[in-house]
Scaffold this active site. Structure first.
Site, mmCIF file in Angstrom:
data_model
loop_
_atom_site.group_PDB
_atom_site.id
_atom_site.type_symbol
_atom_site.label_atom_id
_atom_site.label_comp_id
_atom_site.label_asym_id
_atom_site.label_seq_id
_atom_site.Cartn_x
_atom_site.Cartn_y
_atom_site.Cartn_z
ATOM 1 N N ILE A 6 0.847 -1.204 0.000
ATOM 2 C CA ILE A 6 0.000 0.000 0.000
ATOM 3 C C ILE A 6 0.884 1.256 0.000
ATOM 4 C CG2 ILE A 6 -1.888 1.200 1.175
ATOM 5 C CD1 ILE A 6 -2.524 -1.571 2.512
ATOM 6 N N ASP B 139 11.947 2.485 5.834
ATOM 7 C CA ASP B 139 11.522 1.078 5.713
ATOM 8 C C ASP B 139 12.722 0.198 6.015
ATOM 9 O OD1 ASP B 139 10.486 -1.475 4.609
ATOM 10 O OD2 ASP B 139 8.918 -0.214 3.749
ATOM 11 N N ASN B 140 12.496 -0.906 6.708
ATOM 12 C CA ASN B 140 13.603 -1.848 6.948
ATOM 13 C C ASN B 140 13.565 -3.004 5.943
ATOM 14 O OD1 ASN B 140 11.494 -3.428 7.820
ATOM 15 N ND2 ASN B 140 12.309 -3.813 9.865
ATOM 16 N N PHE C 74 2.586 3.298 7.700
ATOM 17 C CA PHE C 74 2.238 1.979 7.143
ATOM 18 C C PHE C 74 3.036 0.856 7.805
ATOM 19 C CE2 PHE C 74 1.693 4.803 3.365
ATOM 20 C CZ PHE C 74 0.378 4.514 3.047
ATOM 21 N N LYS D 295 1.459 -7.863 9.408
ATOM 22 C CA LYS D 295 0.036 -7.979 9.079
ATOM 23 C C LYS D 295 -0.479 -9.411 8.928
ATOM 24 C CE LYS D 295 0.883 -7.633 4.112
ATOM 25 N NZ LYS D 295 0.486 -7.130 2.813
ATOM 26 N N TYR E 70 -3.032 -9.509 16.025
ATOM 27 C CA TYR E 70 -2.838 -8.496 14.978
ATOM 28 C C TYR E 70 -3.843 -7.360 15.149
ATOM 29 C CZ TYR E 70 -3.291 -6.227 10.430
ATOM 30 O OH TYR E 70 -3.398 -5.283 9.429
ATOM 31 N N ASN F 261 -0.927 -16.235 1.062
ATOM 32 C CA ASN F 261 -1.937 -16.547 2.052
ATOM 33 C C ASN F 261 -3.277 -15.949 1.618
ATOM 34 O OD1 ASN F 261 -2.589 -17.550 4.655
ATOM 35 N ND2 ASN F 261 -2.636 -15.445 5.400
ATOM 36 N N ASN F 262 -3.206 -14.849 0.873
ATOM 37 C CA ASN F 262 -4.408 -14.086 0.523
ATOM 38 C C ASN F 262 -5.000 -14.534 -0.804
ATOM 39 O OD1 ASN F 262 -2.542 -11.652 2.000
ATOM 40 N ND2 ASN F 262 -4.577 -12.077 2.779
HETATM 41 P P1 NAD Z 1 3.472 -4.569 3.518
HETATM 42 O O1 NAD Z 1 4.061 -5.641 4.374
HETATM 43 O O2 NAD Z 1 3.575 -4.689 2.056
HETATM 44 O O3 NAD Z 1 4.088 -3.154 3.949
HETATM 45 C C1 NAD Z 1 4.561 -2.886 5.249
HETATM 46 C C2 NAD Z 1 5.925 -2.234 5.102
HETATM 47 O O4 NAD Z 1 6.460 -1.973 6.402
HETATM 48 C C3 NAD Z 1 6.930 -3.143 4.387
HETATM 49 O O5 NAD Z 1 7.616 -2.392 3.407
HETATM 50 C C4 NAD Z 1 7.860 -3.596 5.507
HETATM 51 O O6 NAD Z 1 9.178 -3.853 5.037
HETATM 52 C C5 NAD Z 1 7.811 -2.403 6.439
HETATM 53 N N1 NAD Z 1 8.133 -2.720 7.828
HETATM 54 C C6 NAD Z 1 7.708 -3.773 8.571
HETATM 55 N N2 NAD Z 1 8.224 -3.709 9.801
HETATM 56 C C7 NAD Z 1 9.003 -2.586 9.850
HETATM 57 C C8 NAD Z 1 9.793 -1.986 10.854
HETATM 58 N N3 NAD Z 1 9.926 -2.539 12.078
HETATM 59 N N4 NAD Z 1 10.460 -0.853 10.556
HETATM 60 C C9 NAD Z 1 10.352 -0.301 9.316
HETATM 61 N N5 NAD Z 1 9.613 -0.826 8.332
HETATM 62 C C10 NAD Z 1 8.938 -1.962 8.596
HETATM 63 O O7 NAD Z 1 1.959 -4.408 3.973
HETATM 64 P P2 NAD Z 1 0.792 -3.548 3.332
HETATM 65 O O8 NAD Z 1 -0.208 -4.472 2.800
HETATM 66 O O9 NAD Z 1 1.348 -2.484 2.455
HETATM 67 O O10 NAD Z 1 0.192 -2.907 4.641
HETATM 68 C C11 NAD Z 1 0.559 -1.617 5.109
HETATM 69 C C12 NAD Z 1 -0.098 -1.384 6.448
HETATM 70 O O11 NAD Z 1 -1.511 -1.519 6.303
HETATM 71 C C13 NAD Z 1 0.317 -2.367 7.536
HETATM 72 O O12 NAD Z 1 0.454 -1.673 8.749
HETATM 73 C C14 NAD Z 1 -0.840 -3.337 7.595
HETATM 74 O O13 NAD Z 1 -1.016 -3.896 8.863
HETATM 75 C C15 NAD Z 1 -2.015 -2.445 7.232
HETATM 76 N N6 NAD Z 1 -3.133 -3.179 6.620
HETATM 77 C C16 NAD Z 1 -2.922 -3.962 5.531
HETATM 78 C C17 NAD Z 1 -3.992 -4.686 4.974
HETATM 79 C C18 NAD Z 1 -3.796 -5.596 3.794
HETATM 80 O O14 NAD Z 1 -4.630 -6.480 3.589
HETATM 81 N N7 NAD Z 1 -2.773 -5.437 2.980
HETATM 82 C C19 NAD Z 1 -5.269 -4.566 5.526
HETATM 83 C C20 NAD Z 1 -5.456 -3.738 6.626
HETATM 84 C C21 NAD Z 1 -4.363 -3.044 7.164
HETATM 85 N N1 UDP Z 2 -9.661 -17.501 0.766
HETATM 86 C C1 UDP Z 2 -9.823 -18.701 0.102
HETATM 87 N N2 UDP Z 2 -8.710 -19.316 -0.401
HETATM 88 C C2 UDP Z 2 -7.452 -18.803 -0.282
HETATM 89 C C3 UDP Z 2 -7.308 -17.560 0.405
HETATM 90 C C4 UDP Z 2 -8.432 -16.943 0.919
HETATM 91 O O1 UDP Z 2 -10.947 -19.214 -0.040
HETATM 92 O O2 UDP Z 2 -6.482 -19.409 -0.741
HETATM 93 C C5 UDP Z 2 -10.849 -16.801 1.290
HETATM 94 C C6 UDP Z 2 -10.839 -16.562 2.783
HETATM 95 O O3 UDP Z 2 -11.405 -17.655 3.455
HETATM 96 C C7 UDP Z 2 -11.678 -15.268 2.902
HETATM 97 C C8 UDP Z 2 -11.384 -14.528 1.602
HETATM 98 O O4 UDP Z 2 -10.874 -15.507 0.686
HETATM 99 O O5 UDP Z 2 -13.053 -15.597 2.912
HETATM 100 C C9 UDP Z 2 -10.341 -13.422 1.754
HETATM 101 O O6 UDP Z 2 -9.196 -13.972 2.363
HETATM 102 P P1 UDP Z 2 -7.815 -13.174 2.414
HETATM 103 O O7 UDP Z 2 -6.798 -14.066 3.094
HETATM 104 O O8 UDP Z 2 -7.465 -12.662 1.067
HETATM 105 O O9 UDP Z 2 -8.136 -11.890 3.307
HETATM 106 P P2 UDP Z 2 -8.622 -11.781 4.826
HETATM 107 O O10 UDP Z 2 -9.985 -11.174 4.764
HETATM 108 O O11 UDP Z 2 -8.614 -13.132 5.442
HETATM 109 O O12 UDP Z 2 -7.620 -10.869 5.432
#
Ligand code: NAD
Ligand code: UDP
Length: 352
Positions: A21, A40-41, A95, A99, A163, A211-212
């Site tokens: 993001i 970023d690390n 950010f 996660k 989390y 995983n997603n």
């Molecule tokens: P991402 O892992 O791609 O990005 C997180 C970044 O933070 C990475 O570049 C990582 O190297 C850096 N980072 C981690 N630990 C660090 C530390 N100790 N010091 C410095 N940098 C560090 O994840 P993302 O999907 O871009 O998510 C960004 C934020 O949004 C996160 O806080 C995450 O929890 C939150 N979020 C993500 C999702 C999602 O589904 N992607 C959903 C809800 C919230």
């Molecule tokens: N899901 C699935 N197969 C996969 C990964 C996810 O059926 O290989 C489903 C999961 O059960 C959820 C939705 O897809 O209903 C979104 O999952 P994801 O892990 O992408 O995001 P989450 O909402 O869990 O953070």
């Protein structure tokens, strides 16, 4: 997007700006004319993402980007980030964090350390550097296992894993600084961010087997994985598979710009909490079919039992963000599929 009169004069810090993001938001902020510091690390990202962002941005952007490799928990690394540009840092988008839900259950202290400890270290650095504005990456998982939809920000937040607990605690810590120090704080509760920049140059780069759902589907389409496993078809949802509110990462990036513009215009203490989603949940099977239609590639799948820890449904009410920021997600599920697939095709091994 045209530069905002207020924020174009400022330098901004993105922690975790090389991540999924963060990199998309960085691009939009550079294109809007801002000066940016990325701290970023690279624990879950690659510096190549920053090179790609610069490729996509205007030619002068390289001179407006400061890269600081360091840890958000380190006061010294934070001080380097805050002093990288000549101008003072006017606002932070935080950010950086971990996660992975299952990992947070297995290693809770790591999550409290990075997600809450990192936010606390950042807040202390903001105090040292006279910065009072922060946009925080929160999550829809703070709502636990909700029963009523769409979710509004006032609904109960009983998080069910470390989390989500660490994210809610960080929200609360920042809210207390609004009261004690008069800060301007926005907590953005993201629903399910997916897709990629339409160029296919930046995108989500999970390590190992994804995983997603979205990255898993694109890897099945690419032939790297044999078939999708659909986790559960006995949920109380439209077709029995889990429902989520998927949002295009470029819509999410633009929401950060709108949030920064809004906060910068507030003269005093401000605390806002916003859901960022489309307002329309889609089931796993709907996503599979949308992907097949958008790309003309069949996605074989088998149905497995529910995955531990999954909730049946999440769906945002996007109305608060629309009212406060004038922002709404505009990109379709088809675009999310098309752009995610373009990224996967052009980068079969991510940034590696
Ligand atoms: P991402 O892992 O791609 O990005 C997180 C970044 O933070 C990475 O570049 C990582 O190297 C850096 N980072 C981690 N630990 C660090 C530390 N100790 N010091 C410095 N940098 C560090 O994840 P993302 O999907 O871009 O998510 C960004 C934020 O949004 C996160 O806080 C995450 O929890 C939150 N979020 C993500 C999702 C999602 O589904 N992607 C959903 C809800 C919230
Ligand atoms: N899901 C699935 N197969 C996969 C990964 C996810 O059926 O290989 C489903 C999961 O059960 C959820 C939705 O897809 O209903 C979104 O999952 P994801 O892990 O992408 O995001 P989450 O909402 O869990 O953070």
């Amino acid at each position: 997007m045209s530069p905002s009169a207020v924020t174009a004069m400022a330098a901004l810090l993105l922690t975790g700006g090389a991540g999924f993001i963060g990199s998309h938001t960085l691009l939009v902020l550079l294109q809007a004319g801002h000066e940016l510091v990325v701290l970023d690390n690279f624990a879950n990202s690659s510096p190549i993402a920053l090179d790609r962002v610069l490729e996509l941005a205007s030619p002068d952007a390289a001179g407006r980007l400061h890269r600081v490799e360091g840890d958000v928990r380190s006061a010294a690394d934070l001080d380097r980030a805050f002093t990288a540009p000549a101008k003072p840092i006017a606002g932070v988008v935080h950010f950086a964090g971990l996660k992975a839900v299952r990992e947070s259950v297995e290693q809770p202290l790591l999550y409290w350390d990075v997600n809450l400890g990192g936010t606390r270290a950042l807040a202390e650095a903001m105090g040292r550097h006279h910065c009072d504005l922060v946009v925080f990456s929160s999550t829809a998982t703070v709502y636990g296992e909700p029963q009523e939809f769409p979710l509004t920000e006032a609904m109960p937040t009983p998080p069910v894993h470390p989390y989500a607990q660490t994210k809610l605690a960080a929200e609360q810590m920042l809210a207390s600084l609004v009261r004690s120090e008069g800060w301007r704080v926005a907590s953005l509760r993201y629903f399910n961010p997916v897709g990629a920049h339409p160029s296919g140059r930046i995108g989500e780069d999970p390590s190992g087997i994804p995983n997603n759902l979205f990255p898993y589907i694109t890897q099945v389409a690419a032939g790297r994985l044999e078939h999708l496993r659909v986790f559960g078809e006995d949920y109380p949802t439209r077709d029995g598979s889990g429902e989520r509110d998927y949002i295009h990462v470029m819509d999410l990036a633009e929401a950060h710009v709108a949030t920064l513009d809004h906060l910068m215009q507030q003269p005093g203490p401000t605390q806002i909490t916003l859901n960022l989603g489309t307002g329309e949940a889609r089931s796993v099977l709907e996503v599979v079919h949308a992907f097949e239609q958008a790309t003309d590639i069949a996605i074989p799948y088998e149905v497995l039992p529910r995955r531990a820890g999954d909730v049946p449904k999440l769906e945002a009410s996007p109305e608060s963000a629309a009212k406060l920021l004038g922002w709404r997600a505009s990109r379709s599920l088809e675009q999310m599929c098309r752009d995610g697939w373009a990224w996967q095709q052009a980068n079969p091994n991510g940034y590696r």
